[in-house]
Design an enzyme around this catalytic site. Structure first.
Site, short mmCIF file in Angstrom:
data_model
loop_
_atom_site.label_atom_id
_atom_site.label_comp_id
_atom_site.label_asym_id
_atom_site.label_seq_id
_atom_site.Cartn_x
_atom_site.Cartn_y
_atom_site.Cartn_z
N LEU A 70 0.94 -1.08 0.04
CA LEU A 70 0.06 0.06 -0.04
C LEU A 70 0.97 1.30 -0.01
O LEU A 70 2.04 1.17 0.40
CB LEU A 70 -0.92 -0.04 1.37
CG LEU A 70 -2.07 -1.14 1.20
CD1 LEU A 70 -2.59 -1.12 2.63
CD2 LEU A 70 -2.94 -0.92 0.17
N PRO A 71 0.15 2.44 -0.20
CA PRO A 71 1.03 3.64 -0.43
C PRO A 71 1.89 4.32 0.78
O PRO A 71 2.85 4.57 0.55
CB PRO A 71 0.05 4.85 -0.91
CG PRO A 71 -1.25 3.95 -1.31
CD PRO A 71 -1.22 2.61 -0.75
N LYS A 179 15.13 0.50 4.15
CA LYS A 179 14.78 0.90 2.76
C LYS A 179 14.47 2.55 2.67
O LYS A 179 14.75 2.98 1.64
CB LYS A 179 13.28 0.22 2.70
CG LYS A 179 12.50 0.51 1.44
CD LYS A 179 13.16 -0.07 0.01
CE LYS A 179 12.47 0.71 -1.20
NZ LYS A 179 11.11 0.46 -1.25
N LYS A 248 7.57 11.08 -1.24
CA LYS A 248 7.02 10.44 -0.17
C LYS A 248 8.23 9.74 0.56
O LYS A 248 8.24 9.90 1.83
CB LYS A 248 5.88 9.46 -0.37
CG LYS A 248 5.39 8.78 0.71
CD LYS A 248 4.86 7.25 0.40
CE LYS A 248 5.81 6.33 -0.07
NZ LYS A 248 5.43 4.89 -0.22
#
Length: 299
Positions: A70-71, A179, A248
């Site tokens: 998911l985002p 990450k 993001k």
């Protein structure tokens, strides 16, 4: 986890989720999938073992493993724990099942989710991926894994269906931390290469030649090796990874670095530059279009 006795709930079937799910199907796993975009169901019309369902709650019924792609963490937290009066799926997950977040999430949020899920008897794993759509399709993603070592051992064979480099980096949240930091370093390299090549071009140098020198010297990075010629100097700007997602990602990294009380001056500038470019280039812009933004913003 053996395909014959594992049922997977896959929530989030976007550009990355679809090929990842398809590789699991090829390995014989059964999948109940959900995405807000119902048109994605057509992409699995020829896949045996796949069922597109109408809600995350339906997807997780009797699932041994729930995969989230998911985002961001805001969406994941709302899905797990509910929002605006609605209940989340966390309490509906089967006990002793796995919840694997393969999104690019906040490491702080992931650590908190692990603590909450552990109390419910759910095994949490964070396993974000790197490599883009191309490697998602051919099953050669780099997968970073966080969580208990015993969990890593139990799901390793399943991860091999989607990735080639699979590395356990620590406890829950550790993979999302690594990450986020990787994404920040990658974005910084993209911005630096864009600025440097624009300056070279302004000076009258051939940017193709300059990039060749970078790749034979200490300036070599993922952008100079894989993006400059394929997507940037030819004005293609179609690598398949959006500028909005890069923005993001660097924001997640900055938040994490600041939460660790570390110096973050360059990270702050990367966030500012990504924000400016994203707002200027608009919705749908590829992250390699950073080169176009830098070029158009030149004084």
């Amino acid at each position: 986890m053996q395909a014959s006795d594992t049922k997977i709930a896959f929530v989030g079937l976007g550009l990355m989720g679809v090929p990842m799910a398809k590789n699991l199907l090829k390995a014989g796993y059964q999948i109940s999938g959900f995405d807000l975009n119902q048109e994605v169901a057509a992409k699995f019309s020829d896949d045996k073992g796949f069922q597109f369902v109408s809600s995350p709650e339906q997807a997780i019924q009797d699932a041994n493993l729930t995969i989230l792609m998911l985002p961001d963490s805001t969406i994941i937290d709302a899905l797990l724990w509910g929002s605006n009066g609605s209940a989340g799926i966390a309490t509906q997950l089967s006990k002793d099942s796995y919840l694997m977040d393969m999104s690019s999430s906040s490491p702080i949020s992931s650590k908190e989710n692990n603590q909450k899920l552990e109390k419910l008897g759910i095994k949490f794993i964070d396993a974000p991926v790197s490599g883009g759509v191309k490697k998602a399709i051919d099953g050669s993603l780099a997968i970073i894994v966080g969580g208990k070592k015993e969990y890593f051992g139990e799901i390793h064979s399943l991860l091999e269906c989607m990735g080639k480099s699979i590395v356990h980096v620590g406890d829950a949240g550790a993979a999302h931390a690594v990450k986020a930091l990787n994404n920040y370093v990658s974005a910084a390299g993209l911005i630096a290469a864009s600025e440097a090549l624009n300056a070279a071009n302004k000076f009258g140098l051939d940017p193709h030649v300059v990039n060749q020198v970078f790749n034979a010297s200490t300036g070599r990075n993922n952008t100079t090796e894989n993006k400059v010629e394929n997507f940037m100097l030819n004005d293609a700007f179609n690598s398949g990874f959006s500028l909005a997602l890069m923005r993001k990602d660097v924001q997640i990294a900055l938040n994490f670095i600041e939460n660790m009380n570390c110096y973050a001056n360059l990270a702050k500038q990367c966030v500012l530059t990504a924000k400016e470019a994203d707002e200027k280039l608009g919705k749908g812009a590829d992250h390699t279009a950073m080169f176009d933004y830098v070029r158009s913003a030149a004084l």
